[in-house]
Design an enzyme around this catalytic site. Structure first.
Site, mmCIF file in Angstrom:
data_model
loop_
_atom_site.group_PDB
_atom_site.id
_atom_site.type_symbol
_atom_site.label_atom_id
_atom_site.label_comp_id
_atom_site.label_asym_id
_atom_site.label_seq_id
_atom_site.Cartn_x
_atom_site.Cartn_y
_atom_site.Cartn_z
ATOM 1 N N ARG A 184 9.978 23.368 7.033
ATOM 2 C CA ARG A 184 9.798 24.541 7.876
ATOM 3 C C ARG A 184 8.780 25.536 7.317
ATOM 4 O O ARG A 184 8.015 26.150 8.071
ATOM 5 C CB ARG A 184 11.152 25.230 8.074
ATOM 6 C CG ARG A 184 11.183 26.278 9.196
ATOM 7 C CD ARG A 184 12.512 26.986 9.202
ATOM 8 N NE ARG A 184 12.712 27.818 10.396
ATOM 9 C CZ ARG A 184 13.536 28.851 10.447
ATOM 10 N NH1 ARG A 184 14.234 29.190 9.361
ATOM 11 N NH2 ARG A 184 13.680 29.548 11.554
ATOM 12 N N ALA A 222 9.903 31.332 15.176
ATOM 13 C CA ALA A 222 10.457 30.048 14.724
ATOM 14 C C ALA A 222 11.952 30.106 15.000
ATOM 15 O O ALA A 222 12.662 30.966 14.475
ATOM 16 C CB ALA A 222 10.180 29.837 13.234
ATOM 17 N N SER A 223 12.431 29.208 15.827
ATOM 18 C CA SER A 223 13.826 29.258 16.276
ATOM 19 C C SER A 223 14.794 28.938 15.152
ATOM 20 O O SER A 223 14.427 28.349 14.125
ATOM 21 C CB SER A 223 14.032 28.250 17.415
ATOM 22 O OG SER A 223 13.168 28.515 18.483
ATOM 23 N N MET A 224 16.054 29.339 15.334
ATOM 24 C CA MET A 224 17.105 28.973 14.393
ATOM 25 C C MET A 224 17.187 27.458 14.284
ATOM 26 O O MET A 224 17.254 26.765 15.308
ATOM 27 C CB MET A 224 18.459 29.502 14.870
ATOM 28 C CG MET A 224 18.618 30.995 14.834
ATOM 29 S SD MET A 224 20.216 31.525 15.537
ATOM 30 C CE MET A 224 21.350 30.764 14.356
#
Length: 387
Positions: A26, A78-80
């Site tokens: 990530r 940036a999504s969970m």
């Protein structure tokens, strides 16, 4: 990060997803400055250069990270990771190899953002099987660089996500990383029929919450259910004045009141404004479906009342206010104006929700046939709104 994801899911994700998360890191998709929620409704910046340990901890937390602001508002994030996993599972991308949604499936991602989700898709189904569409050419270029640095090479397209990307279809999976208030017809036309899947977060003017998972049938039909997770930014469009075809829960464009709007009418209500706009996501989700176009805001300035709920439909110029006098919660003053009696509609919707047994988001579904959409509770035919 996967430990936090496991806690959210109540168990480990499938092996294929775990492998994808280990391969696609990530932090490689994040800019040097990110923003975290500050716990007070705002955001605080975290710079990798100034605070590398905190930046790295945030990169591998199960938290949404804002990566860009536009006009003072978050415009990319940036999504969970746990939300990403849930959406991939709904799309069937955690299924064993050899399945239609497994390795080798053709996937259309809508909303490239940082490129992280596209990277995970590449790890799951292969680079050549993934097409990702991004409206913003700057974001698309940055995402392509992030993907290249991570060893991923999907097809990155600059375009309007509402149009999909016909050259790469038909797709086994269409996956959106933003919320919508209706399913664009182009997506239905580009997903494999029968059996293809469309997974997209949902939004209404009243409530941005929930994820819709549709399975395509034959002859333009699709059906599926909502799921009680996810709150994503809404789909951006290239032209704010572009006409839209209204659908269930469609969010209307802002405009002035229509001429001939009815004069304000005063009354009282026993329905508490907190019951419909106080954070009960099940109730708010239902009202968003049943009273399309209606949005709300709280006024605690004390200028008009100790607490006021404002309800608005900008398309028709209709408005309603519900005032709490600071003393009695048995009754509230209501003023309504415009072509729609919005508080009456909200009240009817809430009573219908109670009549249905106060259903949670997971009990709702959507069927689409020949361009017409039907919202239902538990099974097709049980209407969301009172007949």
């Amino acid at each position: 990060m996967l430990v936090a994801v496991r806690e959210q899911l109540g168990g480990p994700p499938p092996a294929r997803l775990r492998q994808a998360f280990h391969r696609v890191r990530r932090h490689r998709f994040l800019p040097g400055r990110i923003w975290l929620r500050d716990g007070s409704g705002g955001y605080e910046p975290v710079d990798r250069a100034a605070d590398p340990d905190r930046w790295a901890a945030a990169a591998y937390s199960d938290e949404p990270l804002v990566t860009r602001f536009t006009d003072g508002q978050p415009s990319s994030s940036a999504s969970m990771p746990s939300m990403v996993v849930r959406m991939l599972l709904l799309a069937g991308l955690g299924e064993p190899r050899g399945s239609r949604q497994g390795a080798g499936a053709r996937v259309l991602e809508l909303g490239t953002g940082t490129g992280y989700n596209a990277g995970l898709l590449c790890a799951l189904v292969g680079d050549r099987q993934v097409t990702t569409v991004e409206l913003d050419p700057v974001l698309a270029a940055e995402a392509q660089e992030n993907l290249k640095a991570s060893g991923c090479a999907p097809t990155v397209v600059v375009g309007d996500a509402a149009d999909g990307w016909p050259p790469g279809g038909p797709y086994d999976t269409v996956l959106a990383t933003f919320s919508v208030d209706r399913v664009p017809p182009a997506w239905l036309g580009q997903v494999r029929s029968p059996g293809g899947r469309i997974v997209v977060p949902w939004a209404s003017a009243w409530c941005t919450y929930g994820t819709l998972a549709l399975t395509a049938g034959r002859a333009g039909r699709a059906e599926g259910r909502f799921h009680s997770f996810a709150s994503f930014m809404q789909m951006a469009r290239p032209d704010p004045d572009r006409p839209e075809t209204a659908g269930p829960g469609s969010v209307p464009k802002r405009c002035g009141p229509r001429s001939g709007a009815s004069a304000a009418a005063c009354a009282s209500t026993t329905l508490s404004p907190w019951a419909v706009a106080g954070g009960d996501l099940d109730a708010e989700f239902h009202i968003g479906l049943a009273v399309p176009g209606a949005s709300f805001a709280w006024d605690t300035s004390g200028e008009h009342a100790p607490t006021r709920l404002l309800v608005d439909d900008a398309t028709t110029g209709s408005r309603a206010t519900v005032d709490y006098d600071g003393r009695s919660a048995a009754a509230f003053s209501v003023t309504q104006a415009g072509p729609r009696l919005l508080w009456d509609e909200v009240t009817t919707a809430f009573r219908r929700w109670e009549e249905l047994g106060r259903p949670g988001v997971d009990r709702y579904g959507l069927s689409i046939e020949e361009g017409a959409a039907e919202l239902w509770v538990d099974s097709p035919g049980t209407a969301v709104t009172a007949r």
